[in-house]
Each structure stands twice: as C-alpha cells, then as structure tokens.
Design an enzyme around this catalytic site. Structure first.
Site, mmCIF file in Angstrom:
data_model
loop_
_atom_site.group_PDB
_atom_site.id
_atom_site.type_symbol
_atom_site.label_atom_id
_atom_site.label_comp_id
_atom_site.label_asym_id
_atom_site.label_seq_id
_atom_site.Cartn_x
_atom_site.Cartn_y
_atom_site.Cartn_z
ATOM 1 N N GLY A 142 0.909 -1.383 -0.087
ATOM 2 C CA GLY A 142 -0.300 -0.267 -0.278
ATOM 3 C C GLY A 142 0.971 1.224 0.062
ATOM 4 N N PRO A 143 0.277 2.814 -0.334
ATOM 5 C CA PRO A 143 0.747 3.467 -0.169
ATOM 6 C C PRO A 143 1.853 3.684 1.307
ATOM 7 C CG PRO A 143 -1.564 3.726 -0.635
ATOM 8 C CD PRO A 143 -1.405 2.521 -0.577
ATOM 9 N N PRO A 144 2.600 5.087 0.844
ATOM 10 C CA PRO A 144 3.393 5.435 2.737
ATOM 11 C C PRO A 144 2.970 5.270 3.971
ATOM 12 C CG PRO A 144 4.456 6.796 0.411
ATOM 13 C CD PRO A 144 3.368 5.230 -0.146
ATOM 14 N N GLY A 145 2.816 5.380 4.780
ATOM 15 C CA GLY A 145 1.843 5.820 5.834
ATOM 16 C C GLY A 145 0.968 5.598 6.208
ATOM 17 N N VAL A 146 0.179 4.438 6.210
ATOM 18 C CA VAL A 146 -1.487 3.626 5.768
ATOM 19 C C VAL A 146 -1.383 2.620 7.245
ATOM 20 C CG1 VAL A 146 -2.029 3.961 3.383
ATOM 21 C CG2 VAL A 146 -1.135 1.889 4.237
ATOM 22 N N GLY A 147 0.156 2.517 7.559
ATOM 23 C CA GLY A 147 0.543 1.578 8.640
ATOM 24 C C GLY A 147 1.031 0.393 8.318
ATOM 25 N N LYS A 148 1.337 0.507 7.518
ATOM 26 C CA LYS A 148 1.941 -1.010 7.490
ATOM 27 C C LYS A 148 3.031 -1.440 8.466
ATOM 28 C CE LYS A 148 3.192 -0.408 3.527
ATOM 29 N NZ LYS A 148 3.323 1.082 3.160
ATOM 30 N N THR A 149 3.389 -0.377 8.942
ATOM 31 C CA THR A 149 4.888 -0.637 9.582
ATOM 32 C C THR A 149 3.919 -1.339 10.560
ATOM 33 O OG1 THR A 149 5.883 0.548 8.647
ATOM 34 C CG2 THR A 149 6.827 0.184 10.127
ATOM 35 N N SER A 194 -16.375 26.485 -26.433
ATOM 36 C CA SER A 194 -16.770 25.389 -26.372
ATOM 37 C C SER A 194 -16.765 24.570 -25.022
ATOM 38 C CB SER A 194 -15.273 25.028 -26.994
ATOM 39 O OG SER A 194 -14.487 25.416 -25.983
ATOM 40 N N LYS A 201 -7.169 18.973 -26.352
ATOM 41 C CA LYS A 201 -8.425 18.680 -25.093
ATOM 42 C C LYS A 201 -8.036 17.086 -24.310
ATOM 43 C CE LYS A 201 -11.427 22.628 -26.416
ATOM 44 N NZ LYS A 201 -12.706 23.319 -27.188
HETATM 45 P P1 ADP Z 1 3.993 2.472 6.368
HETATM 46 O O1 ADP Z 1 4.449 1.779 6.854
HETATM 47 O O2 ADP Z 1 2.302 2.415 5.384
HETATM 48 O O3 ADP Z 1 4.793 3.577 5.459
HETATM 49 P P2 ADP Z 1 3.681 3.643 9.431
HETATM 50 O O4 ADP Z 1 3.374 2.300 9.570
HETATM 51 O O5 ADP Z 1 5.184 3.743 9.426
HETATM 52 O O6 ADP Z 1 3.117 3.387 7.853
HETATM 53 O O7 ADP Z 1 2.771 4.648 9.996
HETATM 54 C C1 ADP Z 1 2.956 5.915 9.985
HETATM 55 C C2 ADP Z 1 1.948 6.533 11.326
HETATM 56 O O8 ADP Z 1 0.113 6.115 11.140
HETATM 57 C C3 ADP Z 1 2.001 5.713 12.361
HETATM 58 O O9 ADP Z 1 2.308 6.559 13.478
HETATM 59 C C4 ADP Z 1 0.943 5.209 12.508
HETATM 60 O O10 ADP Z 1 0.615 4.780 14.371
HETATM 61 C C5 ADP Z 1 -0.336 5.589 12.109
HETATM 62 N N1 ADP Z 1 -0.934 4.921 11.212
HETATM 63 C C6 ADP Z 1 -1.628 4.559 10.077
HETATM 64 N N2 ADP Z 1 -2.708 4.350 10.147
HETATM 65 C C7 ADP Z 1 -3.171 3.564 11.124
HETATM 66 C C8 ADP Z 1 -4.849 3.535 11.800
HETATM 67 N N3 ADP Z 1 -5.358 2.415 10.783
HETATM 68 N N4 ADP Z 1 -4.976 3.707 13.215
HETATM 69 C C9 ADP Z 1 -4.438 4.180 13.196
HETATM 70 N N5 ADP Z 1 -2.980 4.738 13.158
HETATM 71 C C10 ADP Z 1 -2.439 4.835 11.724
#
Ligand code: ADP
Length: 774
Positions: free
Chosen positions: A297-304, A665, A708
């Site tokens: 998934g995209p960055p910052g969606v909570g994978k880590t 147009s 266009k």
């Molecule tokens: P990724 O690994 O996908 O790039 P991170 O796991 O580092 O992203 O997430 C970035 C931050 O966003 C973390 O501090 C995480 O706790 C927070 N975060 C992301 N998704 C959620 C969620 N669904 N609920 C709570 N916190 C989230």
C-alpha cells in the site's frame, strides 16, 4: 645507550580499522650511541658496533672461558623445550635450532621466546659481554622451567592442547613488577579463556560449536598483532552472542489480539481480518509454515505499525529491516570472512540485536530492493523466507547454518510491480488502500492527536483540535493516501501550542515567586507591576492564552502557513455546481473547473474569471436553455419555482482568473454545471466535456479536440463528452490514449446531461415533495 641494529625485511599492516603495522626485522648486531646527530624527524646518531666483530677475533678464548656456562645454558634450554608439546611445529623447530645455531646466539633467541618482561629483555640486550648474557639468561630459563612444572602438575588431567607455547608462560607472582603492556597481554589472554568458556557453555548448534572451538584454538596461537586476531575474536564473540536457543514464549489469544489490533488501528478492516486469520491458524497449528504476509500500500497507511502490533500481540520482539536501496546480496547474507571489514548480513545482525531466535522481522520496502554487480539481494531473501529452507540459513560470515524457522517474517511494499516474481510467489499480498477523508479524521482523533499530545507534553485541557480543523489539514495541507504527513502537521501544531503553554506557565509563575510570604496585597501589586513589562515583551504575552487553546482556521493558517493544495478533481466535484470543461490554450489543452452558485437576488447572472465576450454569450445561452427546460428536468430554484432566476442570482466562475478565456466550447460545461446546481446532483468526477451549444440545445463542433483530449488523459479523467461532429478528430489521437478513455458523442444537450451524471439525467417527473405547512 645500547641498541640493536636491524634490517627491516617486511612491513605488513593496514590502516583499517585503525593504523596497525607489523615490522619483520633481522637483528644484525649491538651498537652503542656515540653522538646524537639529530632527533627530528627521526633520530640520527653516530654509533659504534659492539658485538659480532669481537666474536670472530676472540672466539677461541671465549669458548674456553665460557665452556661451562654455555653447556649449562644449553642443558636448561633443552630441558625447557622438551617439556613442550613436540607436535606443535614451532616447538619442533625450536628444538632443531638449539642444535644448529651457534651457542652464542642462543641467549638472545631464547629470551625472546620465553616469558619475560620487556625490562628483562632489554637487560639481556644491554649485556654486551657474552658471559654476562649467559649468566643473566639462565635464571630466566630456570624460572620458566619451574613454572612449567607447576602448571603441568595442576593441569595433569587436561588434554594436551594445554601444552601450548602460550600456556607455558607462568604467572609471575613476586617477580619484577610487570609493565602495562604485559598486563594488557595478560588481560587479553584471560579474555580468550573467558571466551572459550562462553563458547563451551553456550547453546549453539553442534556444527557451530565445532567451528568455534577450532577458531579459538587458532586464536590462542595467533599473535595479537595479527590483523586476523581481531577478526577471529569478533567472529567468536558474535557466535557467542547469537540467540541459538533463546526464545520468548508466545502468548497468543485471538480475542486479545483482535482487541489489541482494533485499539491500535482504526479502519483497515480487511487487513486486520486477514492478520487475525493468520494468527488463528498459527494458534491451532503451532507452526509457521505458510506464506509470508506482505502488506502492499501507499506510504503512511500503517503497514509498519500493524507489523509492530502483531509482534505485540504475540509477545515477541520486533525488528525492522529496511531493504530500500539494498542492492548487494551480502547485505542479506553477509560477507565472507576473508574480506577486510566483513560482517554478517542484516538478518543475523537483527537476531543479535533482539537477542532471541523468534522475533517478528519486518522486511520493509521489499519492492525497493535493487540489483547490482554484487548480486541480487532478492534471490538471497528467497532462502530466508522459504519455510522449507530457512531452518538452515547460512550467512556467509557465520559460515554455519542458523535456524530461522522460528522467525516470523512480514514484508511491506508500496507496489507489487517491482517485487521479483519469485519473491512475490512466496508471499501473500494483502493490499492496504489509502484512507478516505472520514477515516483520516477518525485516525487523527483516535490515534495521532493523542500520540502527538503525549509526545509534546500537552493535555487535552490545553489544546483542542476540532474535526473541521482536521478536515482542513487533510484537504488543504496534505496530499497523500496515508496519514504520515497529517501526523507531521499535527506535530507542528502541537509544537506551536507547546510554546504558548510554556509561555503562559512562565507568566503565571512569575508573580507566584514574588508572592511567597508576602500576602495578598503584595500579589496584586506584583501582578500590576509585571503587566506593562510583559506587554512590552511581546504582544501575545499580554493576553494569557485561554485554555484549552482552540485550533481554528486562523490558528491553522498562523501555524502551518497558507494552504498548500487546491482541492483535487474529485474533491472539487464533491458538491453540486461544479463541472470539468476542456479548454485549449497555446500551451496545450487544459482542464478547467466551472463553478456555479446561487443566492437570493433579483435574477442576475454574474460571470467572473476574465471571460471574453463569446464566453459570456455561451453562459447566457446556457441559462436560457435551462430555464426553458426547467420543467422537463424538474429543476427548481431555492424557493421551489421552475423559474430558475426568480429571486435568485447566479454566479458562474471560471477559476484561474488571471488567464483570459474566450471561445464557445465551454457551452456544454456551463449547462452541466448549472444543471448540477439546480438539481442538487453531483457531476461524475471522471468526466470532462467540450462543445458549443445553441439556444435550441444542439451541440456544435469545436476546435483543438486533440489537445483537449490529451489534457483530460493527463489529469486522469476517464470519460470525455465531445460533439458528435468532432468524431473524426479522434483519429489523430494516439491509440493508447484512446484506449484509456471512453468517448461520448453528443449531438444535443440531453445526451450531454445523460452522460455527465451517474445514472443519467432523466426527464422523468420527480415525486412531488409536500412542503410542510407547520
Ligand atoms: P507505512 O509503514 O505504511 O508507511 P506507518 O506504519 O509508518 O506507515 O504509519 C505511519 C503512522 O500512521 C504511524 O504512526 C501509525 O501509527 C499511523 N497510522 C497509520 N494507519 C493507522 C490506523 N489505521 N490507525 C491508527 N494509526 C495509524
């Protein structure tokens, strides 16, 4: 003032990790300094040779005189050497030397071999006369022999590997005080013994133990000055530190895991469900064989952070291995120990860091593994991840197998496109899509804000961020699928508030301090006194911030600066009265948002955005056509009248007002935009349009179709409404662009409206709504 002349035969060493050189020299003779000629950069002196010369001239005489002494010396030397282990090649050689070398040379040679302090060695060197040298060396030999006897007595039952040259060095208890160098050497020796003990008591595999014992044997024989000494020692220390058999106990309870995952993460239901399934299977089956989870998934969606939560639910250690940019397979698998600066790979390093053999390893960014001349790290990862193979993972540095089967691997990636197929094959991909605005707001308020407050030492009594503000941050200050940048912005807000709070506290405590022991009156007095001062300090301080500090739109602008992003296509189409038109400019085609709004008024039409006359006419045409067709489409103004301009003003705006726009147009776009405004329905967010209109509702062809269409394609739009008679122009457009788009050919406005709204723009009469009379 006596020295030894020598010839440097070899210089070995390197500058890594620190400069360390070893000189191999052959001694020539003793000399005495007569006069120092200069000291810098190196000493130069006039010297006189002391021995060897004499030796030849006085040979006979000295042999007679020294016969007895030298015989005695030889006896002791033979006795000593014979006490050593003859199977060691160096000892055998020494034995041969004793017989072959001239007796005169023996004192010097033996002194350098047996355990003596530096001072003793120097004394022997200083002794120019042979007789003196023999006399001085004999006690040293005797001491060595005695020490060795003692040692052999105490260690009798032990194996013969104790009879090493190094071990014959007895500890001097009451002899000459040892130099610092000696102490150091002794310490090192103790360390090696300790290391050996650790190896024997560690729980490493049989194979590893065998290798380690072999290495330590080598280490004991190695002079410390050898670069390999440090290498071998580091290796052995790593082997001892590795968690061969140490693990944490899993505590796995699915119900608790579900609660923990829910507590830590909002939304992402699909992901959480799959993770729970995975854990449930593990609980039932109690082994890890199965696909590796890979969150994409995209960055910052909570994978880590989900990975971290999994470790937490299992009660395991967590370790993140960042693979982004890794393009050398030895990063994964380590360097062979033959290389200078060789080290283990990241997997083994990770295990050393966590200290247990069953951690959760998060392989971050597997899609960003590179490839280079140094091999393919993805291929090395295959072995790590394959449950059939990884119980015997061999790091090049360790060179023995380490069992990785207890490690739980989780991978993350932004896309599967760049993950090598063989690696992808071993993983189960779980997609983590970006969040919607509503989800982001919830995540911010449930997780991000509390976390930020804690990090900044703030409490909810000090700062309040309402949901509209969060929404503002999301839409106007960030443009991302995840929440990382949102998190950063919230952090910035907290920092700014922390300053205010700290300033406020400072101000409050100021009068307090003066107040001690002085009573109420004094307090008032002091407060008044400090007031003018603080006003002159900063204007902000004059008015203490009221708690909680509310972050509203103005505060946001103050802290984060002006908004960074304009609303995106779909966001701009998230309310009625907006449609996307296509415009042609000398710089190519452009998409153009046409916005309309209505308000109470006297039926006026206002047009803004630097429009030319033809554009204005189009707008009038559009409104007239809609008014005449209002009943047919059930379009009403705010008061429910079919006369759209009755008590209503309309404002049409073509953004990017600095550029003059003209041309017919935009007609269809204006009609669509107004139809959306009066029907309250949203125009599809993926559709753009162009076409001239007539008063009777026909759609006429326009120019610049190619540009266009390309602009619409660039902007990611999917459907384009063009006049029927422009169909022939489409042939000019590249096939791949055409294939990405759907074209709607319209010859009249009915067709345009039908295509522009989801589910069509029906002519059917609507069910009459009763207006309340209460
Ligand atoms: P990724 O690994 O996908 O790039 P991170 O796991 O580092 O992203 O997430 C970035 C931050 O966003 C973390 O501090 C995480 O706790 C927070 N975060 C992301 N998704 C959620 C969620 N669904 N609920 C709570 N916190 C989230």
């Amino acid at each position: 003032r006596i020295g030894t002349a020598a010839l440097a035969v070899q210089v070995v060493g390197s500058n890594w990790p620190k400069p360390h050189y070893t000189l191999l020299v052959t001694g020539l003779c003793r000399f005495q300094i007569l006069q120092l000629l200069k000291e810098k950069p190196y000493p130069v002196a006039e010297v006189e040779q002391l021995d060897r010369l004499e030796q030849f001239t006085n040979q006979h005489q000295s042999e007679e005189e020294l016969g007895e002494l030298s015989e005695q010396f030889y006896k002791y030397a033979v006795q000593l050497v014979e006490m050593l282990d003859m199977s060691v090649p160096a000892v055998a050689k020494l034995r041969r030397l004793l017989d072959n070398l001239p007796r005169e040379a023996l004192p010097d040679i033996l002194t350098s071999i047996i355990r003596t302090s530096n001072k003793e060695k120097l004394q022997i060197l200083d002794a120019v006369r042979l007789e003196e040298r023999f006399k001085m060396t004999i006690p040293l030999l005797v001491r060595q022999i005695e020490g060795l006897k003692l040692l052999q007595k105490t260690r009798k039952p032990k194996q013969d590997d104790d009879k090493r040259v190094v071990a014959i060095r007895p500890r001097r208890i009451n002899h000459i005080p040892s130099t610092a160098e000696d102490e150091e050497e002794e310490e090192d020796h103790d360390d090696v013994v300790m290391l050996e003990k650790k190896i024997r008591t560690s729980s490493m595999s049989e194979q590893a133990l065998k290798v380690c014992l072999k290495e330590i044997k080598r280490l004991k024989k190695m002079p410390q000055s050898m670069p390999e000494y440090a290498l071998t020692r580091n290796y052995l220390e790593l082997m001892v530190e590795l968690p061969w058999n140490k693990s944490t106990k899993d505590r796995l309870e699915i119900r608790a895991a579900r609660i923990l995952l829910d507590n830590d993460h909002y939304a992402m239901e699909k992901l959480k469900k799959r993770v729970l399934e995975y854990l449930a299977v593990r609980q039932l089956k109690n082994n890890l064989k199965g696909p590796i989870l890979c969150f994409v998934g995209p960055p910052g969606v909570g994978k880590t952070s989900v990975g971290r939560s999994i470790a937490k639910t299992l009660g395991r250690e967590f370790h993140r291995i960042a693979l982004g940019g890794v393009c050398d397979q030895s990063d994964i698998r380590g360097h062979r120990r033959t290389y200078v600066g060789s080290m283990p790979g990241r997997i083994i390093n990770g295990l050393k860091t966590v200290g247990v053999n069953n951690p959760v390893f998060l392989l971050d960014e597997v899609d960003k593994l590179g490839k280079s001349l140094q091999g393919d790290p993805a291929a090395a990862l295959l072995e790590v991840l394959d449950p059939e193979q990884n119980h015997g993972f061999t790091d090049h540095y360790l060179n023995v197998a380490f069992d990785l089967s207890q490690v739980l691997f989780i991978a993350t990636a932004n896309t599967t496109a760049t993950i090598p197929p063989a690696l992808l094959d071993r993983m189960e991909v779980i997609r983590v899509p970006g969040y919607t605005q509503e989800e982001k707001i919830e995540i911010a308020h449930r997780h991000l804000i509390p976390k930020q407050l804690e990090q900044h030492g703030l409490t909810p009594q000090q700062i309040q961020i309402p949901q509209v503000t969060t929404l503002d941050i999301i839409t106007r200050y960030t443009r991302e699928a995840g929440v990382r940048s949102l998190d950063r912005k919230l952090g910035a807000i907290c920092r700014a508030v922390a300053v205010k709070v700290a300033e406020g506290q400072h101000k409050e405590t100021k009068p307090d301090r003066a107040e001690v022991g002085e009573g109420e009156d004094c307090k008032e007095h002091v407060t008044e006194d400090t007031k003018p001062e603080s006003i002159s300090d900063t204007a902000d301080l004059a008015l203490p911030p009221e708690m909680p500090i509310l972050i509203d739109f103005h505060a946001l602008k103050d802290i984060l600066g002006p908004p960074l992003y304009e609303m995106e296509v779909s966001e701009r189409l998230s309310q009625p009265g907006v449609a996307i038109g296509l415009a042609w400019t000398p710089l190519g085609g452009e998409i153009m948002f046409v916005e309309a709004s209505r308000m109470d008024g006297e039926g006026q039409l206002t047009l803004t955005g630097q429009l030319g006359d033809i554009m204005k006419e189009s707008a009038h045409l559009a409104i007239s056509w809609l008014r005449s067709n209002a009943k047919r489409y059930q379009l009403t103004n705010a008061s429910g009248s079919f006369d759209l301009l009755d008590n209503t003003d309309i404002h049409l705006h073509f953004p990017a007002g600095a550029v003059t726009k003209d041309g017919p147009s935009a007609g269809v776009t204006i009609v669509t935009c107004l139809a959306s405004l009066f029907s309250g329905r949203l125009v599809c967010s993926d559709v753009a349009m162009t076409g001239e209109i007539t008063l009777r509702g026909l759609v006429l062809p326009v120019g610049g179709i190619k540009d266009k269409v390309l602009a619409a394609h660039r902007a990611g739009l999917k459907r384009i409404i063009i006049p029927q008679r422009n169909e022939k122009d489409l042939e000019e457009i590249a096939l791949n662009v055409r294939q990405d788009l759907t074209f709607v050919m319209a010859s009249c406005l009915d067709e345009v409206l039908n295509a522009a709204f989801d589910g069509g723009f029906s002519v059917k009469p609507r069910v009459e709504r009763l207006s309340s009379k209460l």
